[in-house]
Design an enzyme around this catalytic site. Structure first.
Site, PDB file in Angstrom:
ATOM      1  N   HIS C 128       0.035  -1.041  -0.558  1.00  0.00           N
ATOM      2  CA  HIS C 128      -1.293  -0.532  -0.905  1.00  0.00           C
ATOM      3  C   HIS C 128      -1.113   0.573  -1.950  1.00  0.00           C
ATOM      4  CE1 HIS C 128      -5.073   1.726  -0.212  1.00  0.00           C
ATOM      5  NE2 HIS C 128      -5.548   0.625   0.335  1.00  0.00           N
ATOM      6  N   ASP C 205       3.925   2.562   6.922  1.00  0.00           N
ATOM      7  CA  ASP C 205       2.483   2.633   6.712  1.00  0.00           C
ATOM      8  C   ASP C 205       1.834   1.729   7.760  1.00  0.00           C
ATOM      9  OD1 ASP C 205      -0.129   2.187   5.986  1.00  0.00           O
ATOM     10  OD2 ASP C 205       0.287   1.818   3.863  1.00  0.00           O
ATOM     11  N   CYS C 369      -6.928  -2.924  -3.325  1.00  0.00           N
ATOM     12  CA  CYS C 369      -6.023  -1.796  -3.585  1.00  0.00           C
ATOM     13  C   CYS C 369      -4.566  -2.218  -3.608  1.00  0.00           C
ATOM     14  CB  CYS C 369      -6.222  -0.676  -2.566  1.00  0.00           C
ATOM     15  SG  CYS C 369      -7.746   0.205  -2.819  1.00  0.00           S
TER      16      CYS C 369
END
Ligand SMILES: Cc1ncc(COP(=O)(O)O)c(C=O)c1O
Ligand SMILES: Cc1ncc(COP(=O)(O)O)c(C=O)c1O
Lengths: 411, 136, 411, 136
Positions: C128, C205, C369
């Site tokens: 991302h 993440d 994104c």
């Protein structure tokens, strides 16, 4: 000083909008005199949050679906509302942050990148830790010099020393509009004007003033202005950084991530326009929207009337407090907002705070995140009462009775 | 037809449908039929990058009137562009700069002009007006 | 695959807790397939927020009055709950942030300060933007080298190349647990293990995994783990950064301000212990508390059953989608969560997204994104559907009908 | 009296008051009466800095038993300390380390041991126990 029936009706009308004011604490009606720490929330703000999550919740700025578009519109309308309330030139100068601290850190980091070793940043001796530590960190990182404008015994800023400290190397003056521990209102017009004369930019910490003063950014002409939503009837986790676009445009981005980019590739990434350049990641969408509602609430008030009411509370309480033997009030100035810091004789503020709480009265005790002021007065802390529009003189009467009782027990 | 009349006529066309899908079928048909800007003419400086669909715009000023050429990679965007061009083409710069552009909202397409950055339409309309202003 | 009546009852029970699911969009019942962007909120989370503001609101950590003490307790209990849900060693390793992006930027800035020119940070090609741009900014600031692990055509990470890139200079591997645009689950156990072998730290993440996978931080043994509250039934404006205390302790503070200090003076400022050292300023108090409630909600579910349900939705939808001529699904792996990215022939994803919306179905279109993935497949974007526990097969049936209708109109 | 009995006796003392202010009057009296640590003996390494009130603590191990000396600049904190010392003084390290300290909560003073950092009490109790553990 008498409360007129009409005024009482107005204040009762305001109080009725704050659900928490009917809470009991330790069996007594809550008297909330800790407004400088955080304000209570009107029902309209609370309801806006629920209705968002119940009916509108979506991520914003990139969705083509209806919920996302409507959420985006609500969020951007809140920005516009805040922009026009503050009279910014454009809503692109209004950046949503986590709060005052986040805003100051953003500037220290990003504007700080433009500074060179030896450049000077000026703060005052009455700053909140949030307007001290970011500059100390920057001092270490970028070898700038942090200089401190002293205060007088009254707590007022020493304007002569300010002028002495100001020079061509001063790149930024970062100063609080209103002292959170003393309630003193700084002469920021003059400070901004004089700073600009030597080419320094000015950051105003509006954490305490946003609730009590009408802010006109274009008239003020400061370069940056920051505040927290939670201190102005809004939710936690949201705040605003205003910056002049000519500065924000040349500052490097603070955080990287979604929304703040124009185009990302591993070779070259370009950044989005203002305000988005400084809003990386999914923002506190609900926070922004509900902060807009908080400003709707403010606009529903007669602001001048509220200011008069708060000042009346201030005077009334100061008058009462001065009758207590051994009392010492810190922060004496003609320009004060409805905040009073005091100590009684040698009684530790913590002791008084504890006993007031047992009587249902919420005040703050301690250093109020302004340890340098406490060092200046050589005290461990103070008792601070801070009033908002929903407070009343009869609450002050109850507070005085409770305070006197506490003092009696502690003496 | 003048600027306002052209817009009202589009509004009328759309008022015949009460179903959203039918309105969009009309927009898509408009997008398909009209070749707006020759692909080989698409220059980078005419590109307006939306977050999702891209828009190209070229303006011409001739005999006191504005003429626009545009395109998009998304057909719905293209359809809306063709409506915009229908209204604006052949108008005086002053008209475009000053008179209200209301039909988009009236036919319920205002979300395409919202600041969601999904497409470049809002930016395109701004540029169309700016280009007009330059020729006043 | 048939829905059993018992399972339907369970799902209906879950749906009933999400007020937004009864909303109408463009006259149709909302079908919300944009869960990877943000999840919807159960009533318990929404109510926790209102009741906080209506009955408990106060600033925390320094107040002696009852409201403030109780607010502090609620906030710290939320931290404990999250800590024990994630099986961190101690709640002092749980830092509240604004969200995933904030967490990654904190690490890039603070852990980044410990890096030297020439040190390498490894990310993957499927990250991302929030896990790309902070490292690019760090690259500029600290002259480190950012290296990118490529992905296969399937969207899966190229593990051979990962091992080739890994070396003694690799100081950090920062990788997503689950790709938000492809739904692919990365083999993070293996990645963490191999990274540690060369002495590199690992940041996971967890923005997409926190909702779909049970996370055991001690078992995972990653060094940092970040996620956003809004993607896991919690509010916007709050997130979590987990870090091993040995690392957090040696990292410099990220932001300066209230709460993160021990003592402030103009001569010398010292910092507070973990987790407070990394929480400058008034935190998003309500955000933290309500995120705790979101984890209560998760614990009220049968997590494995929910995972099975989500995977059934994934398989069912993939099966249906594959019947469409000209469809291309991006991200093919045995290890996938309930996210499907696809395109149909040459139809622009924006066009399909718009028409689905007009039929009441919220999907996401665009680059999600992750522009580098779009560049990799040379496409402008995809249509992404992403399911949560409250979605159903009959919603997928309605979606398929709407999709087919859209394709017909657009062809 | 053993550790538990001492605590129960304090709880009983406090149960006579149903008004908060009266409870606190008792605490304050306790704080006033007992001189806990000579001021000149207060060393920096004995200081536990709370956000608001400060606490000094000194431990002694003698004849198999623990003895504590402490002080605070706030009198309510001092009163609570004197209660803690009443309970702990003369106890075996093992007792202090292992047996439950329940009276604070029972008499409704647990907020003084909350992690609000307002005073150093929570930290002080931790150190009292740690000092005991060192002597097991
Ligand atoms: C994998 C991944 N990383 C990071 C993020 C950024 O999260 P946030 O925008 O909540 O900071 C997201 C969400 O969009 C994501 O899916
Ligand atoms: C003058 C001043 N500056 C800064 C702050 C910090 O605000 P926040 O904690 O909301 O970031 C406060 C509030 O405590 C304040 O009163």
């Amino acid at each position: 000083m008498m409360d007129t029936p009409k005024k009482n009706t107005i204040i009762e009308g305001i109080r009725a909008q704050f659900p928490i004011l009917t809470q009991k604490v330790n069996g007594r009606n809550l008297i909330y005199f800790d407004n400088a720490a955080t304000s209570q929330k009107p029902k309209s703000v609370i309801d806006r949050i629920s209705s968002y999550y119940e009916k509108e919740n979506a991520n914003i700025h990139r969705g083509v679906h209806t919920l996302s578009q409507e959420a985006t519109t609500s969020y951007e309308q809140a920005r516009q509302k805040i922009s026009s309330y503050l009279n910014a030139r454009s809503e692109s100068e209004i950046i949503f942050t986590k709060g005052t601290t986040d805003g100051i850190n953003l500037i220290a980091s990003s504007f700080g990148e433009l500074l060179n070793p030896g450049d000077e940043v000026l703060i005052s001796a009455m700053e909140h830790h949030s307007n001290i530590v970011p500059w100390q960190l920057l001092e270490t990182r970028k070898k700038i010099k942090l200089k401190v404008i002293p205060i007088h015994k009254s707590g007022e800023i020493d304007l002569k020393e300010f002028e002495n400290l100001l020079n061509k190397k001063t790149k930024l003056v970062s100063i609080t509009h209103i002292s959170n521990s003393l309630g003193i209102i700084n002469p920021i017009d003059e400070i901004i004007h004089k700073s600009h004369k030597v080419g320094a930019k000015v950051l105003i910490d509006g954490a305490q003033s946003i609730q009590h003063e009408k802010i006109d950014l274009q008239e003020l002409d400061c370069d940056f202005f920051v505040f927290s939503g939670h201190k102005v009837y809004g939710p936690t986790g949201i705040g605003v950084l205003y910056g002049k676009s000519e500065l924000l445009n040349i500052m490097p981005p603070y955080q990287g991530g979604g929304d703040m980019i124009e185009k990302v590739s591993f070779e070259k990434t370009t950044f989005n326009v203002l305000p988005f350049k400084f809003e990386a990641g999914t923002p506190n969408i609900v926070g922004g929207i509900a902060l807009g509602t908080a400003f709707d609430f403010i606009e529903s008030l007669n602001f001048e009337e509220c200011q008069v009411h708060e000042l009346e509370l201030l005077r009334y309480a100061e008058e009462q407090l001065r009758s207590i033997s051994g009392i010492q009030i810190f922060g004496n100035s003609k320009n004060k907002t409805s905040v009073i810091s005091f100590n009684v004789g040698n009684i530790h503020p913590f002791d008084i705070g504890t006993l007031l709480d047992k009587q249902g009265i919420a005040v703050r005790t301690g250093h109020h995140c302004t340890q340098p002021i406490m060092d200046f007065y050589q005290i461990p802390g103070t008792i601070r009462v801070s009033f908002s529009i929903y407070n009343t003189k009869s609450e002050i009467d109850l507070f005085m009775a409770a305070l006197n009782k506490s003092i009696q027990i502690l003496s | 037809m003048n600027y306002t009349e052209k817009q009202n006529s589009i509004i009328e066309d759309f008022s015949m449908f009460d179903d959203w899908m039918e309105k969009y079928e009309l927009i898509i048909d408009l997008g398909k039929e009209i070749e707006l800007i020759p692909t080989e003419d698409k220059q980078d400086d005419q590109l307006i990058e939306g977050c999702q669909s891209r828009v190209w715009l070229k303006s011409n000023y001739k005999n006191g009137k504005m003429f626009y050429y545009a395109d998009s990679d998304a057909i719905i965007t293209k359809g809306i562009i063709s409506l915009l061009i229908k209204v604006m083409n052949g108008e005086k710069p002053k008209t475009i700069a000053q008179e209200e552009l209301f039909f988009i909202k009236k036919i319920g397409l205002q979300e395409h002009l919202s600041p969601t950055r999904a497409n470049g339409l809002l930016e395109m309309v701004k540029r169309m007006k700016l280009d007009a202003i330059k020729n006043i």
